[in-house]
Design a protein around this motif. Structure first.
Motif, short mmCIF file in Angstrom:
data_model
loop_
_atom_site.label_atom_id
_atom_site.label_comp_id
_atom_site.label_asym_id
_atom_site.label_seq_id
_atom_site.Cartn_x
_atom_site.Cartn_y
_atom_site.Cartn_z
N ASP A 14 -14.62 39.41 -10.79
CA ASP A 14 -13.47 39.64 -9.92
C ASP A 14 -13.49 41.09 -9.42
OD1 ASP A 14 -12.19 37.09 -10.35
OD2 ASP A 14 -11.80 37.80 -12.37
N ILE B 290 -7.10 26.96 -9.39
CA ILE B 290 -8.07 28.01 -9.05
C ILE B 290 -8.99 28.30 -10.23
CG2 ILE B 290 -8.27 30.45 -8.47
CD1 ILE B 290 -5.76 30.10 -6.73
N ARG B 291 -8.40 28.46 -11.40
CA ARG B 291 -9.20 28.78 -12.59
C ARG B 291 -10.13 27.64 -12.97
NH1 ARG B 291 -8.47 33.33 -15.61
NH2 ARG B 291 -7.01 34.64 -14.49
N LYS C 210 -9.84 32.02 -5.27
CA LYS C 210 -8.51 32.40 -4.78
C LYS C 210 -8.58 32.66 -3.28
CE LYS C 210 -5.85 34.72 -7.93
NZ LYS C 210 -5.60 35.95 -8.70
N ARG C 211 -9.62 33.37 -2.88
CA ARG C 211 -9.76 33.71 -1.46
C ARG C 211 -9.96 32.44 -0.63
NH1 ARG C 211 -14.09 37.59 1.53
NH2 ARG C 211 -13.26 37.18 3.59
N TYR D 175 -8.91 29.43 -1.36
CA TYR D 175 -7.65 28.68 -1.34
C TYR D 175 -6.67 29.34 -0.36
CZ TYR D 175 -8.53 25.30 -5.08
OH TYR D 175 -9.01 24.26 -5.83
N THR E 157 -0.05 25.81 -2.30
CA THR E 157 -0.07 26.17 -3.71
C THR E 157 1.34 26.47 -4.16
OG1 THR E 157 -2.30 27.06 -3.52
CG2 THR E 157 -1.03 27.77 -5.40
N SER F 165 -2.12 23.34 -6.99
CA SER F 165 -2.42 23.26 -5.56
C SER F 165 -2.56 21.81 -5.14
CB SER F 165 -3.72 24.00 -5.27
OG SER F 165 -3.57 25.36 -5.59
#
Lengths: 298, 222
Positions: free
Chosen positions: A199, B116-117, B131-132, B134, B145, B151
């Motif tokens: 990240d 996401i995870r 994340k980006r 989504y 979401t 989501s």
């Protein structure tokens, strides 16, 4: 959630031929930090300070809320540490090691350990001295993962692993992160895998932190711009240029602050933008290190 | 600091991502080469799965049943996205493949999609990358979401043709913008489009004639 898991402030350590120079680094819970540096850049020194194995000359270090190295014993209960030079006992078997580690850490998960044995293709009855380098690395990772530590600190965890094993290890690291309370700090030479799972990314060179940023924004800001400059036209001054290569008529600029407006800016000066290339993490790292070394020769 | 446990059961995601080194296997919208059919994906994701022996006269033996069972488990337990090392930015590959899933109706309006995870773990890519992707799909109005809930595919999601239509408009606008910044006249831009059209038609013709055409990798200059 998102409490600070690691916090280093102005950490310095001087050795006769090396200076780790005021490192400031933060890592929040639930995130992955990829730590990249050339050989001898200070990666391992930083990791040893994080683990409380080396005492910093100045600056403060907090890991999982514990000041280091003062409270290293308490902190280490929740840290899984694997490094290249971590040695297991040669004569005993992997099964013996698993029992040994399980006896010290109450959160040891035997079912998970058994699954990791399969996934990493390891045999518990084998003696450590009979294992290859890659198998030893996987064995050490297994022992660290099955303890379910809140923080994993991994010093080049995939060096010396074959591509299949590397994929299994990365997959296992990422499934650790489905639990939001767990965090990974890892160093690597393999920029491709850092790019894949991190990240945040930190670059270290010659004892100094030269970049510490979110991965996506780092990849987004660095671009290689290929221009066509008409004769007797000056190269426009673009923001964040770190390198100018190519020829006078066909220059290739590397910028660390790319902005889509650059295209129209060039156009207004009569310069054609032939292409804008995105860069891999490796290219960004090398360009960053080289430009800084040119500015500040050792 | 309280620890939150989202997923403990690791058997939930048995499928590891498959990276294809071969060119031309990226499944993005531009090449109209969508997510592989179930059968194709199976061959690729479980190499231990033998093909049905023709000597069996189409009958399925135990191993086949096991394979089918494992396909079923993989199908329910994973997002079945395939990322390529040579397929461009990872987040973009995820965006394209999820768009395609919605466009062809594999994911329907209102359906819950992986968190996401969870997707990050499935694909072994960083949380921030997913994340980006989504976020981009949210901005395009394809997914929503809800904090703490997960989501979902947007309830009013456009049908497949509309998604492709939006994509087309975006690409045309981008081409027009690029052409203009490069100082091309309208006539030039139109002729370049015609040229691109001819090339695509040639490729399709070659394919239908059985010639082996390797589709362009998305990274190659066009």
């Amino acid at each position: 959630m998102n409490d600070l898991c690691i916090r280093m402030e102005g950490v310095s350590k001087r050795y006769p031929h090396f200076l780790l120079d005021s490192i400031c680094l933060e890592l929040r819970e639930g995130e992955v930090l990829g730590f990249i540096g050339a050989n001898g850049a200070g990666k391992s020194t930083t990791i040893r300070i994080l683990m409380g194995l080396v005492r910093q000359d100045t600056g403060s270090v907090q890991v999982l809320g514990h000041p280091m190295p003062a409270e290293q014993t308490a902190a280490k209960l929740d840290i899984g540490f694997v490094s290249e030079d971590l040695r297991l006992y040669g004569a005993p078997t992997l099964a013996w090691h698993m029992k040994f580690v399980a006896s010290m850490y109450p959160r040891w998960d035997q079912a998970y350990a058994d699954k990791l044995l399969q996934r990493f293709d390891l045999k518990p009855q084998q003696k450590i001295k009979g294992l290859s380098h890659g198998q030893r690395v996987k064995a050490a990772l297994l022992l660290a993962l099955a303890r379910q530590p809140r923080l994993l600190i991994l010093d080049e965890p995939t060096t010396g692993l074959d591509p299949v094993a590397r994929r299994e290890v990365l997959g296992e690291l990422m499934s650790v992160l489905t639990d939001e309370g767990r965090t990974i700090f890892f160093s690597s030479h393999n920029t491709l895998e850092v790019e894949q799972i991190s990240d945040h990314i930190a670059f270290i060179d010659r004892g100094r932190l030269i970049a510490h940023d979110e991965k996506e924004s780092l990849l987004e800001r660095w671009r290689r711009v290929r221009l066509v400059v008409p004769p007797s036209t000056a190269l426009p001054l673009l923001p964040g240029i770190v390198e100018v290569a190519g020829t006078e008529r066909l220059p290739v600029l590397t910028t660390s602050q790319f902005d889509p407006d650059v295209v129209s800016l060039c156009q207004n000066r009569g310069v054609t933008v032939q292409a804008v290339d995105s860069m891999t993490l490796e290219e960004i790292f090398v360009a960053n290190v080289q430009s800084r070394r040119e500015l500040q020769p050792a | 600091m309280r620890r939150r446990k989202i997923q403990r059961d690791r058997s939930q995601y048995p499928l590891r991502p498959v990276t294809e080194q071969m060119k031309g296997q990226s499944h993005d919208l531009k090449t109209n080469n969508l997510t592989p059919k179930k059968g194709e994906a199976t061959v690729r994701t479980s190499p231990q799965c033998p093909k049905t022996d023709t000597r069996n006269h189409g009958r399925l033996d135990t191993i086949d049943y096991l394979c089918i069972l494992s396909i079923f488990i993989m199908h329910t337990g994973s997002s079945r996205i395939v990322l390529s090392q040579t397929g461009g930015p990872l987040y973009q590959q995820i965006v394209n493949q999820l768009k395609a899933k919605i466009a062809v109706g594999e994911w329907v309006a209102g359906e819950e999609i992986p968190s996401i995870r969870q997707l990050a773990a499935d694909l072994s890519v960083s949380v921030i990358t997913v994340k980006r992707a989504y976020l981009e799909l949210e901005h395009a109005g394809l997914i929503v979401t809800q904090h703490g809930k997960g989501s979902f595919v947007a309830a009013d999601v456009a049908s497949g043709p509309e998604i492709f239509e939006q994509e087309l408009v975006a690409h045309l606008e981008e081409a027009a913008r690029l052409g203009t910044t490069m100082g091309m006249s309208q006539r030039e831009i139109v002729s370049r489009l015609r040229q691109a059209l001819d090339e695509t038609l040639d490729e399709t013709r070659d394919e239908t004639e059985g010639a082996h055409v390797v589709p362009k990798s998305s990274k190659e200059p066009v």
